[in-house]
Write a protein that holds these residues in place. Structure first.
Motif, PDB file in Angstrom:
ATOM      1  N   ARG A  87     -36.448  20.163   2.515  1.00 56.83           N
ATOM      2  CA  ARG A  87     -36.021  19.989   1.119  1.00 56.83           C
ATOM      3  C   ARG A  87     -36.477  21.163   0.272  1.00 56.83           C
ATOM      4  O   ARG A  87     -37.619  21.616   0.393  1.00 56.83           O
ATOM      5  CB  ARG A  87     -36.616  18.709   0.525  1.00 56.83           C
ATOM      6  CG  ARG A  87     -35.983  17.440   0.998  1.00 56.83           C
ATOM      7  CD  ARG A  87     -36.545  16.245   0.259  1.00 56.83           C
ATOM      8  NE  ARG A  87     -37.959  16.032   0.544  1.00 56.83           N
ATOM      9  CZ  ARG A  87     -38.678  15.041   0.025  1.00 56.83           C
ATOM     10  NH1 ARG A  87     -38.135  14.194  -0.816  1.00 56.83           N
ATOM     11  NH2 ARG A  87     -39.954  14.911   0.334  1.00 56.83           N
ATOM     12  N   ALA A 143     -30.589  22.085  -5.535  1.00 57.06           N
ATOM     13  CA  ALA A 143     -31.432  21.348  -4.601  1.00 57.06           C
ATOM     14  C   ALA A 143     -30.727  21.193  -3.264  1.00 57.06           C
ATOM     15  O   ALA A 143     -29.502  21.069  -3.203  1.00 57.06           O
ATOM     16  CB  ALA A 143     -31.772  19.977  -5.162  1.00 57.06           C
ATOM     17  N   ASN A 196     -31.239  19.100   0.609  1.00 59.32           N
ATOM     18  CA  ASN A 196     -31.976  18.118   1.408  1.00 59.32           C
ATOM     19  C   ASN A 196     -31.361  18.066   2.800  1.00 59.32           C
ATOM     20  O   ASN A 196     -30.279  17.520   3.003  1.00 59.32           O
ATOM     21  CB  ASN A 196     -31.928  16.735   0.765  1.00 59.32           C
ATOM     22  CG  ASN A 196     -32.882  15.752   1.445  1.00 59.32           C
ATOM     23  OD1 ASN A 196     -33.337  15.980   2.563  1.00 59.32           O
ATOM     24  ND2 ASN A 196     -33.191  14.662   0.768  1.00 59.32           N
ATOM     25  N   TYR A 238     -34.971  16.566  -3.969  1.00 59.19           N
ATOM     26  CA  TYR A 238     -35.812  17.051  -5.057  1.00 59.19           C
ATOM     27  C   TYR A 238     -34.968  17.160  -6.330  1.00 59.19           C
ATOM     28  O   TYR A 238     -33.788  17.527  -6.288  1.00 59.19           O
ATOM     29  CB  TYR A 238     -36.360  18.440  -4.738  1.00 59.19           C
ATOM     30  CG  TYR A 238     -37.530  18.475  -3.780  1.00 59.19           C
ATOM     31  CD1 TYR A 238     -38.429  17.431  -3.679  1.00 59.19           C
ATOM     32  CD2 TYR A 238     -37.735  19.602  -2.969  1.00 59.19           C
ATOM     33  CE1 TYR A 238     -39.509  17.493  -2.816  1.00 59.19           C
ATOM     34  CE2 TYR A 238     -38.818  19.675  -2.095  1.00 59.19           C
ATOM     35  CZ  TYR A 238     -39.692  18.619  -2.024  1.00 59.19           C
ATOM     36  OH  TYR A 238     -40.763  18.676  -1.164  1.00 59.19           O
ATOM     37  N   THR A 248     -39.194  15.896  -9.866  1.00 58.70           N
ATOM     38  CA  THR A 248     -39.981  15.540  -8.676  1.00 58.70           C
ATOM     39  C   THR A 248     -41.406  16.060  -8.831  1.00 58.70           C
ATOM     40  O   THR A 248     -41.627  17.228  -9.128  1.00 58.70           O
ATOM     41  CB  THR A 248     -39.359  16.136  -7.406  1.00 58.70           C
ATOM     42  OG1 THR A 248     -38.036  15.615  -7.242  1.00 58.70           O
ATOM     43  CG2 THR A 248     -40.197  15.790  -6.183  1.00 58.70           C
ATOM     44  N   GLN A 295     -45.181  16.567  -7.064  1.00 58.46           N
ATOM     45  CA  GLN A 295     -45.930  16.603  -5.809  1.00 58.46           C
ATOM     46  C   GLN A 295     -47.059  17.627  -5.930  1.00 58.46           C
ATOM     47  O   GLN A 295     -47.081  18.442  -6.870  1.00 58.46           O
ATOM     48  CB  GLN A 295     -45.023  16.943  -4.638  1.00 58.46           C
ATOM     49  CG  GLN A 295     -44.469  18.341  -4.623  1.00 58.46           C
ATOM     50  CD  GLN A 295     -43.604  18.609  -3.390  1.00 58.46           C
ATOM     51  OE1 GLN A 295     -42.997  17.702  -2.832  1.00 58.46           O
ATOM     52  NE2 GLN A 295     -43.533  19.850  -2.960  1.00 58.46           N
ATOM     53  N   THR A 328     -44.286  19.224 -11.542  1.00 59.11           N
ATOM     54  CA  THR A 328     -42.845  19.133 -11.319  1.00 59.11           C
ATOM     55  C   THR A 328     -42.209  20.492 -11.620  1.00 59.11           C
ATOM     56  O   THR A 328     -42.799  21.303 -12.350  1.00 59.11           O
ATOM     57  CB  THR A 328     -42.203  18.087 -12.239  1.00 59.11           C
ATOM     58  OG1 THR A 328     -42.261  18.575 -13.596  1.00 59.11           O
ATOM     59  CG2 THR A 328     -42.924  16.741 -12.157  1.00 59.11           C
ATOM     60  N   SER A 387     -44.557  25.841  -2.277  1.00 59.21           N
ATOM     61  CA  SER A 387     -43.986  26.048  -3.607  1.00 59.21           C
ATOM     62  C   SER A 387     -44.293  27.454  -4.089  1.00 59.21           C
ATOM     63  O   SER A 387     -45.352  28.019  -3.786  1.00 59.21           O
ATOM     64  CB  SER A 387     -44.520  25.012  -4.593  1.00 59.21           C
ATOM     65  OG  SER A 387     -43.947  23.745  -4.333  1.00 59.21           O
TER      66      SER A 387
END
Length: 354
Positions: A40, A56, A58, A84, A88, A90, A240, A314
């Motif tokens: 993702r 995005a 996936n 995402y 989102t 994380q 996010t 990221s």
């Protein structure tokens, strides 16, 4: 001829649609690399006061979905296998360093500390162990001269601590590998010390200071360092894409966000000065950021670009020359070839920015 004229009229009437269409090569890159980058991805790009791109992907396979479920189970959460989005949230690992360095710089702007201040002035336990001469500048640039343990051991120690003082005691016992300011070792240590200094001079927790000085004024409603006993400034944040773009916009705008001054232009400039000079020995740098410079909480990539990649994949960046910022959210641990991937993606985005 009529079709050409009609196309030109549409392009003039809807310039945003034409700009989005020009990112087709970026779309293709994300689509083709998603599988090897956790399955993702989402990339958002901001320029001239607006989001100009969001895409995005996936493509999670069975193994990636199973790993996501196991991780969620360990954390006592329900697994999220959806696409995402800009909302989102994380863990962002070392993308946290940029946020924490900015928080420290707000205290520099306020005159409550100086970059040349030595940490022993605030944390006498470090002085007792020969580490009191480390400066705030050394802490922000990974040049404390402290030989920190590897990441897994380091985090294990810190997560068992009951308060910031316990973590400083741990750091005080670490060996030294060189004089402060002479050795670059990318680690969690310097920013943890800087965070402890902020708590000492303010009487508030790092999390409270971060909320007051960074997330609230920047409208980052879904970003924090967790609710644990002790914040981990170097890698403990969750965020996010939308929130992190707010922060990057502030960096891009030389310290302002929606007309509010968060950091001085001087502090932004100081953060983007390469501190790895020829007389500094590089003891350790992560594979995704080798052979580039480092300022305060951010890597100096050249051509006006600064960044702060995270262990989980990221990747935020600001391109000062092109006048835009971007955030790639991912979650995967294999870092082989990451630096090359990031460079490819940046180049593709740069080519679309006018």
């Amino acid at each position: 001829m009529k079709s050409i004229v009609l196309m030109m009229l549409v392009m003039l009437a809807f310039p945003g649609a034409h700009a989005q269409q020009s990112f087709s090569r970026v779309d293709q890159w994300l689509d083709s690399h998603a599988d090897e980058m956790g399955g993702r991805l989402i990339l958002v790009v901001y320029k001239d006061g607006k989001m100009i791109y969001s895409h995005a992907v996936n493509q999670m396979n069975g193994k990636q979905r199973m790993l996501a479920r196991l991780m969620a189970e360990r954390q006592g959460k329900q697994p999220d296998l959806n696409d995402y989005t800009e909302m989102t949230r994380q863990p962002i690992a070392s993308c946290s360093k940029w946020l924490s360095a900015a928080l420290v710089m707000t205290f520099i702007d306020d005159g409550k500390i100086q970059l040349t201040d030595t940490v022993g002035k605030f944390l006498p336990g470090l002085s007792k162990n020969g580490k009191g001469s480390i400066t705030i500048s050394d802490c922000l640039s990974h040049m404390t001269g402290i030989l920190s343990p590897d990441l897994k051991e380091d985090l294990k120690e810190k997560r068992h601590a009951k308060n910031m003082d316990e973590i400083i005691e741990q750091i005080a016992a670490y060996p030294v590998e060189g004089a402060p300011g002479t050795v670059f070792r990318y680690s969690n240590t310097g920013l943890q010390i800087a965070g402890a200094v902020l708590e000492k001079i303010s009487g508030k927790s790092f999390e409270t200071l971060f909320a007051e000085r960074i997330t609230q004024p920047l409208g980052m409603k879904n970003t924090d360092f967790g609710k644990g006993a002790v914040a981990l400034p170097a890698g403990g944040a969750s965020s996010t894409p939308e929130d992190y773009i707010h922060f990057l916009t502030m960096i891009l705008n030389k310290g302002t966000f929606k007309g509010k001054r968060i950091l001085s232009e001087t502090s932004i400039a100081q953060m983007q000065v390469n501190r790895i000079t020829p007389d500094v020995r590089v003891a350790y740098a992560p594979t995704e950021a080798e052979e580039v410079g480092y300022g305060y909480g951010e890597w100096i990539m050249g051509n006006g670009t600064v960044s702060s990649p995270g262990l989980f994949g990221s990747y935020p960046w600001v391109n000062n020359e092109k006048g835009y910022c971007a955030f790639l959210m991912a979650f995967y641990l294999k870092n082989n070839g990451r630096q090359a991937k990031y460079a490819e993606l940046r180049k593709l985005v740069d080519e679309q920015i006018r």
